[in-house]
Scaffold this motif. Structure first.
Motif, PDB file in Angstrom:
ATOM      1  N   ASN A 294      18.526  65.112  36.398  1.00 55.69           N
ATOM      2  CA  ASN A 294      17.517  66.211  36.840  1.00 55.69           C
ATOM      3  C   ASN A 294      17.567  67.427  35.959  1.00 55.69           C
ATOM      4  OD1 ASN A 294      19.727  67.084  37.758  1.00 55.69           O
ATOM      5  ND2 ASN A 294      19.174  67.249  40.025  1.00 55.69           N
ATOM      6  N   TYR A 295      18.516  67.451  34.855  1.00 55.58           N
ATOM      7  CA  TYR A 295      18.852  68.562  34.162  1.00 55.58           C
ATOM      8  C   TYR A 295      18.988  68.097  32.575  1.00 55.58           C
ATOM      9  CZ  TYR A 295      21.176  72.793  32.279  1.00 55.58           C
ATOM     10  OH  TYR A 295      21.747  73.663  31.280  1.00 55.58           O
ATOM     11  N   PHE A 296      18.329  68.770  31.744  1.00 56.42           N
ATOM     12  CA  PHE A 296      18.489  68.236  30.294  1.00 56.42           C
ATOM     13  C   PHE A 296      18.819  69.444  29.265  1.00 56.42           C
ATOM     14  CE2 PHE A 296      17.277  64.062  31.651  1.00 56.42           C
ATOM     15  CZ  PHE A 296      16.382  64.386  32.914  1.00 56.42           C
ATOM     16  N   PRO A 297      19.912  69.803  28.878  1.00 53.47           N
ATOM     17  CA  PRO A 297      20.094  70.973  27.957  1.00 53.47           C
ATOM     18  C   PRO A 297      20.185  70.378  26.535  1.00 53.47           C
ATOM     19  CG  PRO A 297      22.184  70.097  29.168  1.00 53.47           C
ATOM     20  CD  PRO A 297      21.233  69.319  29.603  1.00 53.47           C
TER      21      PRO A 297
ATOM     22  N   ARG B 186      28.199  74.095  39.634  1.00 52.57           N
ATOM     23  CA  ARG B 186      28.196  72.414  39.169  1.00 52.57           C
ATOM     24  C   ARG B 186      26.841  72.231  38.683  1.00 52.57           C
ATOM     25  NH1 ARG B 186      31.088  68.632  43.513  1.00 52.57           N
ATOM     26  NH2 ARG B 186      33.033  69.978  44.239  1.00 52.57           N
ATOM     27  N   VAL B 187      25.695  73.261  38.777  1.00 51.79           N
ATOM     28  CA  VAL B 187      24.448  73.026  38.038  1.00 51.79           C
ATOM     29  C   VAL B 187      24.365  74.012  37.091  1.00 51.79           C
ATOM     30  CG1 VAL B 187      23.417  72.071  40.228  1.00 51.79           C
ATOM     31  CG2 VAL B 187      23.416  74.384  40.148  1.00 51.79           C
TER      32      VAL B 187
ATOM     33  N   ASP C 202      17.049  74.508  27.699  1.00 53.29           N
ATOM     34  CA  ASP C 202      17.591  73.593  28.841  1.00 53.29           C
ATOM     35  C   ASP C 202      16.211  73.288  29.599  1.00 53.29           C
ATOM     36  OD1 ASP C 202      19.486  75.316  31.158  1.00 53.29           O
ATOM     37  OD2 ASP C 202      17.388  75.814  30.297  1.00 53.29           O
ATOM     38  N   ILE C 203      15.994  72.303  30.140  1.00 53.11           N
ATOM     39  CA  ILE C 203      14.956  71.578  30.990  1.00 53.11           C
ATOM     40  C   ILE C 203      15.146  71.006  32.242  1.00 53.11           C
ATOM     41  CG2 ILE C 203      14.252  69.751  29.786  1.00 53.11           C
ATOM     42  CD1 ILE C 203      11.311  70.565  29.991  1.00 53.11           C
TER      43      ILE C 203
ATOM     44  N   ASP D  84      26.596  63.260  40.642  1.00 52.81           N
ATOM     45  CA  ASP D  84      27.936  63.841  40.150  1.00 52.81           C
ATOM     46  C   ASP D  84      27.981  65.104  39.512  1.00 52.81           C
ATOM     47  OD1 ASP D  84      28.399  61.068  37.487  1.00 52.81           O
ATOM     48  OD2 ASP D  84      27.177  62.881  37.723  1.00 52.81           O
ATOM     49  N   TYR D  85      26.775  65.545  38.971  1.00 58.49           N
ATOM     50  CA  TYR D  85      26.997  66.890  38.387  1.00 58.49           C
ATOM     51  C   TYR D  85      27.593  66.718  36.955  1.00 58.49           C
ATOM     52  CZ  TYR D  85      25.749  68.295  42.878  1.00 58.49           C
ATOM     53  OH  TYR D  85      25.271  68.489  44.224  1.00 58.49           O
ATOM     54  N   LYS D  86      27.871  65.589  36.451  1.00 62.07           N
ATOM     55  CA  LYS D  86      28.674  65.540  35.279  1.00 62.07           C
ATOM     56  C   LYS D  86      27.635  65.518  34.156  1.00 62.07           C
ATOM     57  CE  LYS D  86      31.866  62.452  35.576  1.00 62.07           C
ATOM     58  NZ  LYS D  86      31.657  61.844  37.213  1.00 62.07           N
ATOM     59  N   LEU D  87      27.857  66.108  32.892  1.00 61.96           N
ATOM     60  CA  LEU D  87      26.993  66.155  31.805  1.00 61.96           C
ATOM     61  C   LEU D  87      27.457  64.908  30.934  1.00 61.96           C
ATOM     62  CD1 LEU D  87      26.192  69.665  30.126  1.00 61.96           C
ATOM     63  CD2 LEU D  87      24.502  68.045  31.149  1.00 61.96           C
ATOM     64  N   SER D  88      26.389  63.979  30.368  1.00 60.54           N
ATOM     65  CA  SER D  88      26.598  63.046  29.502  1.00 60.54           C
ATOM     66  C   SER D  88      25.898  63.711  28.297  1.00 60.54           C
ATOM     67  CB  SER D  88      26.129  61.806  29.955  1.00 60.54           C
ATOM     68  OG  SER D  88      26.902  61.250  31.114  1.00 60.54           O
ATOM     69  N   PHE D  89      26.629  63.489  26.910  1.00 65.93           N
ATOM     70  CA  PHE D  89      26.043  63.905  25.696  1.00 65.93           C
ATOM     71  C   PHE D  89      25.530  62.722  25.000  1.00 65.93           C
ATOM     72  CE2 PHE D  89      26.716  68.404  25.508  1.00 65.93           C
ATOM     73  CZ  PHE D  89      27.708  68.569  26.616  1.00 65.93           C
TER      74      PHE D  89
END
Lengths: 112, 112
Positions: free
Chosen positions: A31-34, B97-98, A49-50, A97-102
């Motif tokens: 749900n979050y795309f930086p 976390r967000v 980000d969006i 899980d709130y982790k960012l994947s790049f």
């Protein structure tokens, strides 16, 4: 886990032209795309980000679009300038899980 | 101004040695992360922490460890350095976390 694919890996544009970088993601719960810009010898810096409740966001010469149905999002840079030359990374964050994947990154070169 | 600093900026070590990379942030952020950056792979998460005494494994945690004894620091230790751990390492922090990530300028590690 989340898998983010980014294309192209390199992009060369003439100064003043537009540049577009595309990313796809696998987890429909994201749900979050930086987007991050990394200059030589520096760490990545957030440029825009969006969130998943928005389809498009603009900030001066840069814009990001999101298609949740197709699970892809894009970075658009208009009127490119030499200082836009850098490596750009997209990322996605899951709501669980709130982790960012790049993504793997795109090297953008703006030719004068 | 608040910042996140990594040291050293460059490190050369031999296979089998223990190495510790430092990360210090003055943002007073609870969340801290370690990534490695390799060509074609983008940024991959090694370990992360959501607060003092909290540590979690990321997607490429084998051969690495972290400890969080205070809010400001998250040192990354390579127990027995291997050539496959030659990489550029980035530390990052976030307020929640967000929230967006703030990155340091990286440590280039070469294992010979």
């Amino acid at each position: 886990g989340e898998n983010v694919e980014q294309h192209p890996s390199t992009l060369s544009v003439q100064e003043g032209d537009s540049a577009v970088i595309k990313c796809t993601y696998s987890d429909s719960a994201s749900n979050y795309f930086p987007w991050y810009k990394q200059e030589l010898g520096k760490g990545p810096q957030l440029i825009i980000d969006i969130r998943s409740n928005v389809g498009e966001k603009k900030d001066q010469r840069i814009a990001v679009t999101l298609n949740k149905t197709a699970k892809h999002f894009s970075l658009h840079i208009t009127e490119t300038q030499p200082e836009d030359s850098a490596v750009y990374f997209c990322a996605a964050r899951g709501s669980n899980d709130y982790k960012l994947s790049f993504g793997a990154g795109t090297t953008v070169t703006v030719r004068a | 101004d608040a910042e996140i600093t990594q040291s050293p900026r460059h490190k050369i070590t031999e296979t089998g040695r223990q190495v510790t990379l430092a990360c210090h942030q003055t943002w007073n952020h609870n969340n801290m992360f370690w990534y490695r950056q390799d060509l074609g792979h983008g940024l991959r998460l090694i370990h992360y922490s959501y607060g003092v005494q909290d540590t979690n494994k990321g997607e490429v945690s084998d051969g690495y460890s972290v400890s969080r004894s205070n809010t400001e620091d998250l040192p990354l230790t390579l127990e027995s350095a291997a050539s496959s751990q030659t990489s550029v390492y980035f530390c990052a922090s976030s307020e929640s976390r967000v929230s967006p990530l703030h990155f340091g300028n990286g440590t280039r590690l070469t294992v010979t």
